[in-house]
Design a protein around this motif. Structure first.
Motif, PDB file in Angstrom:
ATOM      1  N   UNK A 140      87.464  69.745  19.082  1.00  0.00           N
ATOM      2  CA  UNK A 140      86.412  70.499  19.766  1.00  0.00           C
ATOM      3  C   UNK A 140      85.239  69.596  20.122  1.00  0.00           C
ATOM      4  N   UNK A 141      85.065  68.519  19.362  1.00  0.00           N
ATOM      5  CA  UNK A 141      83.986  67.584  19.674  1.00  0.00           C
ATOM      6  C   UNK A 141      84.303  66.792  20.944  1.00  0.00           C
ATOM      7  N   UNK A 142      85.573  66.551  21.201  1.00  0.00           N
ATOM      8  CA  UNK A 142      85.982  65.920  22.454  1.00  0.00           C
ATOM      9  C   UNK A 142      85.718  66.878  23.616  1.00  0.00           C
ATOM     10  N   UNK A 143      86.092  68.147  23.438  1.00  0.00           N
ATOM     11  CA  UNK A 143      85.851  69.148  24.490  1.00  0.00           C
ATOM     12  C   UNK A 143      84.358  69.222  24.807  1.00  0.00           C
ATOM     13  N   UNK A 144      83.536  69.336  23.759  1.00  0.00           N
ATOM     14  CA  UNK A 144      82.094  69.390  23.982  1.00  0.00           C
ATOM     15  C   UNK A 144      81.572  68.157  24.685  1.00  0.00           C
ATOM     16  N   UNK A 145      82.089  66.986  24.319  1.00  0.00           N
ATOM     17  CA  UNK A 145      81.669  65.743  24.953  1.00  0.00           C
ATOM     18  C   UNK A 145      82.021  65.694  26.430  1.00  0.00           C
ATOM     19  N   UNK A 146      83.209  66.158  26.769  1.00  0.00           N
ATOM     20  CA  UNK A 146      83.617  66.195  28.177  1.00  0.00           C
ATOM     21  C   UNK A 146      82.726  67.138  28.988  1.00  0.00           C
ATOM     22  N   UNK A 147      82.483  68.327  28.448  1.00  0.00           N
ATOM     23  CA  UNK A 147      81.696  69.322  29.175  1.00  0.00           C
ATOM     24  C   UNK A 147      80.251  68.859  29.355  1.00  0.00           C
ATOM     25  N   UNK A 148      79.679  68.263  28.299  1.00  0.00           N
ATOM     26  CA  UNK A 148      78.289  67.799  28.391  1.00  0.00           C
ATOM     27  C   UNK A 148      78.182  66.602  29.330  1.00  0.00           C
ATOM     28  N   UNK A 149      79.144  65.703  29.286  1.00  0.00           N
ATOM     29  CA  UNK A 149      79.151  64.555  30.194  1.00  0.00           C
ATOM     30  C   UNK A 149      79.237  65.026  31.646  1.00  0.00           C
ATOM     31  N   UNK A 150      80.132  65.958  31.918  1.00  0.00           N
ATOM     32  CA  UNK A 150      80.278  66.502  33.270  1.00  0.00           C
ATOM     33  C   UNK A 150      78.982  67.173  33.725  1.00  0.00           C
ATOM     34  N   UNK A 151      78.391  67.976  32.856  1.00  0.00           N
ATOM     35  CA  UNK A 151      77.156  68.697  33.181  1.00  0.00           C
ATOM     36  C   UNK A 151      76.019  67.731  33.490  1.00  0.00           C
ATOM     37  N   UNK A 152      75.858  66.708  32.667  1.00  0.00           N
ATOM     38  CA  UNK A 152      74.756  65.766  32.868  1.00  0.00           C
ATOM     39  C   UNK A 152      74.972  64.904  34.108  1.00  0.00           C
ATOM     40  N   UNK A 153      76.214  64.556  34.391  1.00  0.00           N
ATOM     41  CA  UNK A 153      76.472  63.790  35.615  1.00  0.00           C
ATOM     42  C   UNK A 153      76.146  64.625  36.853  1.00  0.00           C
ATOM     43  N   UNK A 154      76.453  65.907  36.815  1.00  0.00           N
ATOM     44  CA  UNK A 154      76.111  66.781  37.936  1.00  0.00           C
ATOM     45  C   UNK A 154      74.598  66.891  38.098  1.00  0.00           C
TER      46      UNK A 154
END
Length: 243
Positions: free
Chosen positions: A118-132
């Protein structure tokens, strides 16, 4: 020939691997077989077996057991770094995972993780959000529409853009579903993860009377699958955070 189904990336827990997680997730994947294709990934680091892995998966065919993080000198590298291949230092964990998904190809629409995954999932979602938010999201980048976090706990894996804003706590706004087991040793950590890192207007949680395991009882699988379908078409509703 039928068109390819949208894909969900699945990330196993610490001390597990893709073979084990595919077995554990099979009731859910089977129930959604006409809607999504589940793809199971292996973490880079080897470690001992994790919670609830033994004795069921003790045979050699289920080894080695793996982790998304390594802890040299007893200190966890929260960005998933530290993996070397052919003498070359690999990317941080989130960059590595995006690369793994790109190499597989297909239409990625979601990420699902169990326990440490779940920490990988959170990392992917936060990375995507911040890049946007920073205007760094490029045409053709994988654009995850939702996440599913099962029996989790802990902070999202840190990516390079997250590290740059490490003193800033951004709530993840990509729609997420959180599955908690009421008799899971991770229960309180999972609730803390849910409340600390995820926007209440874009997340929902459900509970089942399980220890540290994916749903396998028919009624629980049906409940879980219906909630995945809801989060896939989620419309933010401020007053409703649990299903």
């Amino acid at each position: 020939m039928a068109p390819a189904l949208p894909r969900i990336a699945f990330f196993h827990g610490g001390g597990s691997n893709s073979t084990i997680s595919e077995i554990q997730c099979s009731p859910t994947a089977h129930a959604l077989r006409n809607e999504y294709e589940f793809v199971f990934f292996d973490a880079p680091f080897e470690r001992s077996a994790g919670p609830e892995v033994l004795p069921a998966f003790r045979d050699e065919i289920y080894q080695p057991y793996r982790s998304w993080f390594t802890s040299p000198n007893g200190i966890e590298l929260t960005d998933g770094s530290g993996f070397e291949s052919s003498g070359m230092m690999e990317e941080d964990g989130i960059d590595r995972v995006w690369d793994m998904m790109r190499q597989k190809g297909g239409n990625w629409v979601a990420a699902m993780g169990f326990s440490q995954g779940t920490r990988v999932v959170g990392g992917l979602l936060l990375d995507q959000q911040r890049r946007k938010e920073a205007g760094l999201f490029r045409n053709g980048d994988i654009d995850l529409q939702f996440g599913v976090l099962c029996m989790g706990g802990g902070a999202p894996m840190v990516s390079s853009i997250s590290r740059d804003g490490s003193n800033k706590l951004d709530l993840i706004k990509v729609p997420t579903l959180h599955l908690h087991g009421t008799i899971d040793p991770n229960y309180q950590r999972g609730k803390e993860q849910f409340k600390t890192y995820y926007d209440p207007q874009h997340s929902a949680a459900i509970e089942i009377e399980y220890r540290h395991a994916m749903p396998w009882k028919k009624s629980d699988v049906e409940k879980f699958v219906q909630c995945i379908r809801k989060i896939a078409g989620f419309v933010p509703v401020q007053e409703k955070r649990g299903w």
